[in-house]
Design a protein around this motif. Structure first.
Motif, short mmCIF file in Angstrom:
data_model
loop_
_atom_site.label_atom_id
_atom_site.label_comp_id
_atom_site.label_asym_id
_atom_site.label_seq_id
_atom_site.Cartn_x
_atom_site.Cartn_y
_atom_site.Cartn_z
N VAL A 132 -14.54 46.62 0.77
CA VAL A 132 -13.75 48.18 0.76
C VAL A 132 -12.60 47.87 0.66
O VAL A 132 -12.15 49.02 -0.04
CB VAL A 132 -15.03 48.60 1.71
CG1 VAL A 132 -14.38 49.90 2.52
CG2 VAL A 132 -16.06 48.05 2.03
N LEU A 133 -12.20 47.65 1.03
CA LEU A 133 -10.18 47.35 1.37
C LEU A 133 -9.55 46.59 0.12
O LEU A 133 -8.68 48.07 0.05
CB LEU A 133 -10.25 47.12 2.28
CG LEU A 133 -9.91 46.67 4.21
CD1 LEU A 133 -9.74 45.72 4.61
CD2 LEU A 133 -9.71 48.42 4.20
N ALA A 134 -10.42 46.48 -0.58
CA ALA A 134 -9.80 46.23 -1.94
C ALA A 134 -9.54 47.40 -2.86
O ALA A 134 -8.64 47.33 -4.03
CB ALA A 134 -10.52 44.92 -2.87
N LYS A 135 -10.79 48.32 -2.72
CA LYS A 135 -11.62 49.82 -3.89
C LYS A 135 -10.36 50.14 -3.01
O LYS A 135 -10.20 51.25 -3.87
CB LYS A 135 -13.14 49.77 -3.87
CG LYS A 135 -13.90 48.47 -4.22
CD LYS A 135 -13.94 48.43 -5.89
CE LYS A 135 -14.09 50.05 -6.69
NZ LYS A 135 -13.87 49.75 -8.22
N ILE A 136 -9.71 50.75 -2.02
CA ILE A 136 -9.86 51.92 -1.96
C ILE A 136 -8.04 52.19 -1.59
O ILE A 136 -7.49 50.69 -1.74
CB ILE A 136 -9.62 52.11 -0.54
CG1 ILE A 136 -9.39 51.50 0.72
CG2 ILE A 136 -11.09 52.88 -0.13
CD1 ILE A 136 -9.42 51.49 2.16
N LYS A 137 -7.38 52.83 -1.08
CA LYS A 137 -5.95 52.42 -1.34
C LYS A 137 -5.36 51.77 -1.55
O LYS A 137 -5.81 52.18 -0.04
CB LYS A 137 -5.34 54.16 -1.97
CG LYS A 137 -5.43 55.34 -2.61
CD LYS A 137 -4.95 56.13 -2.87
CE LYS A 137 -5.51 57.42 -3.97
NZ LYS A 137 -4.56 59.17 -3.74
N ALA A 138 -4.07 51.57 -0.79
CA ALA A 138 -3.51 50.36 -0.55
C ALA A 138 -2.60 50.85 0.89
O ALA A 138 -3.09 50.33 1.64
CB ALA A 138 -1.99 49.38 -0.93
N ASP A 139 -2.62 51.91 1.05
CA ASP A 139 -1.38 52.23 2.22
C ASP A 139 -2.93 52.78 2.95
O ASP A 139 -2.84 52.63 4.37
CB ASP A 139 -0.96 54.19 2.15
CG ASP A 139 -1.74 54.31 1.08
OD1 ASP A 139 -2.60 54.53 0.30
OD2 ASP A 139 -0.95 55.81 0.75
N HIS A 140 -3.67 53.52 2.56
CA HIS A 140 -5.41 53.25 3.71
C HIS A 140 -5.68 52.19 4.16
O HIS A 140 -5.87 52.15 5.56
CB HIS A 140 -6.08 54.25 2.56
CG HIS A 140 -7.64 55.38 3.59
ND1 HIS A 140 -8.76 55.45 3.49
CD2 HIS A 140 -6.56 56.01 5.20
CE1 HIS A 140 -9.22 56.16 4.13
NE2 HIS A 140 -8.02 55.90 5.06
N ALA A 141 -5.78 51.10 3.29
CA ALA A 141 -6.37 50.34 3.85
C ALA A 141 -5.36 49.44 4.29
O ALA A 141 -5.86 48.56 5.20
CB ALA A 141 -6.69 49.19 2.44
N SER A 142 -3.65 49.73 4.47
CA SER A 142 -2.91 48.63 5.74
C SER A 142 -3.07 49.44 6.83
O SER A 142 -3.04 48.99 8.13
CB SER A 142 -1.96 49.63 5.43
OG SER A 142 -0.92 50.84 5.02
N ARG A 143 -3.56 50.86 6.93
CA ARG A 143 -4.00 52.02 8.11
C ARG A 143 -5.46 50.94 9.16
O ARG A 143 -5.22 51.20 9.89
CB ARG A 143 -4.30 53.22 8.25
CG ARG A 143 -2.21 53.43 7.84
CD ARG A 143 -2.57 54.97 7.99
NE ARG A 143 -3.22 55.81 6.96
CZ ARG A 143 -3.08 56.27 5.24
NH1 ARG A 143 -1.52 56.11 5.15
NH2 ARG A 143 -4.05 57.07 4.65
#
Length: 339
Positions: free
Chosen positions: A138-149
């Motif tokens: 999931v985190l690999a598929k969403i945008k990096a800034d959102h994944a980081s939060r």
């Protein structure tokens, strides 16, 4: 010569819409066209071009019908549940579920677009109960800034497991990706949509908050005559410029850093003494003096400008509260601060 249309009963819905658009004039019809998709514009435009002469009696009858329909309070009630029941009669269950998820879920064309619009705390709370490998996908598929939060909100040991799997991750098989997407759609997004439905009074309070003062007073007075209970509930839910006194000193200082100074000067021109004192107390002596001078120098201001400035500051306060940067007390005893 084009024939004159006079038989109102023979008009179709699109024909009525086309006549209405013609009657509104260029300025208003342009705004409506801007809200339509290409197919709707094409259909109405084609009908408009072939209407010929429309009698004044027909136009008048159309407007009367339109006014009656939008002012009617008891004709039809559309809801998610009634729409879903209707679709279930003609479409397969999985297709209906997909359509309803598109309607209810956060905006986005794909599942991954939709996840990008889900609050990181809500997404992290769901993912912490999933397998680390699933979370890694999931985190690999969403945008990096959102994944980081999202990652920062996961339990530390679990987050490290996710990180290690992301580092070792190779190309994800389509079947695995489809499975994760299906699970998110059926379990997470559908539950999110059900819990995200808003109370009608909350929605109306937000709408009233954005009305100018004259319109707000007019509609509220009319509503009090028809349904005093609903009017009182909406008043309680509304957050106005005067309600900024429910924000503590630290919150007001945060708000001051985010608000344009010229808007603040205009807004305070129409504010109560309590709100003015609140802002001035949380400014430096020099900044407060400059703001007072700006307010005096601008002389009389239009009520409409005051309303717009106050509304902009209220919206900013709500956004800061939603992101956790300030706290708006609800006025209850348990919300009082102890120093």
């Amino acid at each position: 010569m084009a024939r004159v249309k006079e038989d109102y009963r023979s008009l179709s819905g699109p024909e009525k819409a086309a006549i209405l658009m013609l009657s509104l004039g260029e300025e208003h019809s342009a705004k409506l066209f801007a809200l339509m998709d290409d197919e709707e514009i094409k259909e109405i435009s084609q009908i408009m071009s072939g209407l010929g002469t429309i009698s004044s009696n027909l136009v008048e009858r159309l407007f009367v019908e339109f006014a009656d329909q939008i002012s009617s309070t008891g004709s039809l009630v559309g809801s998610y549940d009634s729409t879903e029941r209707l679709l279930m009669r003609s479409l397969p269950k999985d297709r209906v579920e997909m359509i309803m998820e598109e309607i209810r879920g956060p905006a986005g064309r794909t599942m991954w677009d939709k996840l990008g619009n889900v609050n990181e705390a809500v997404l992290a709370n769901y993912l912490k109960n999933e397998y680390p490998q699933t979370v890694a996908v999931v985190l690999a598929k969403i945008k990096a800034d959102h994944a980081s939060r999202v990652l920062a909100l996961l339990p530390e040991n679990f987050a490290m497991e996710v990180i290690m799997r992301m580092l070792r991750m190779e190309a994800v098989q389509k079947e695995v990706l489809d499975g994760v997407e299906k699970t998110l759609r059926t379990e997470f997004m559908s539950n999110l949509a059900r819990t995200a439905r808003r109370d009608a009074h909350e929605l109306m309070a937000d709408i009233f908050n954005n009305l100018d003062r004259n319109a707000e007073n007019r509609f509220m007075s009319a509503l009090e005559e028809r349904n005093r209970e609903s009017a009182e509930r909406i008043k309680q839910l509304m957050f106005t410029f005067e309600d900024l006194v429910r924000i503590d000193a630290q919150g007001i200082q945060t708000l001051l850093r985010s608000v344009e100074k010229d808007k603040l000067a205009i807004a305070l021109k129409g504010g109560s003494d309590a709100v003015k004192d609140l802002f001035f107390k949380n400014m430096s002596e020099r900044a407060g003096k400059m703001l007072r001078e700006d307010m005096e120098a601008m002389g009389p201001v239009r009520l409409r400008d005051v309303d717009q400035a106050q509304s902009a500051i209220v919206v900013m306060a709500k956004e800061l509260a939603a992101s956790g940067q300030i706290v708006i007390s609800e006025g209850r005893e348990e919300d009082e601060l102890i120093y």
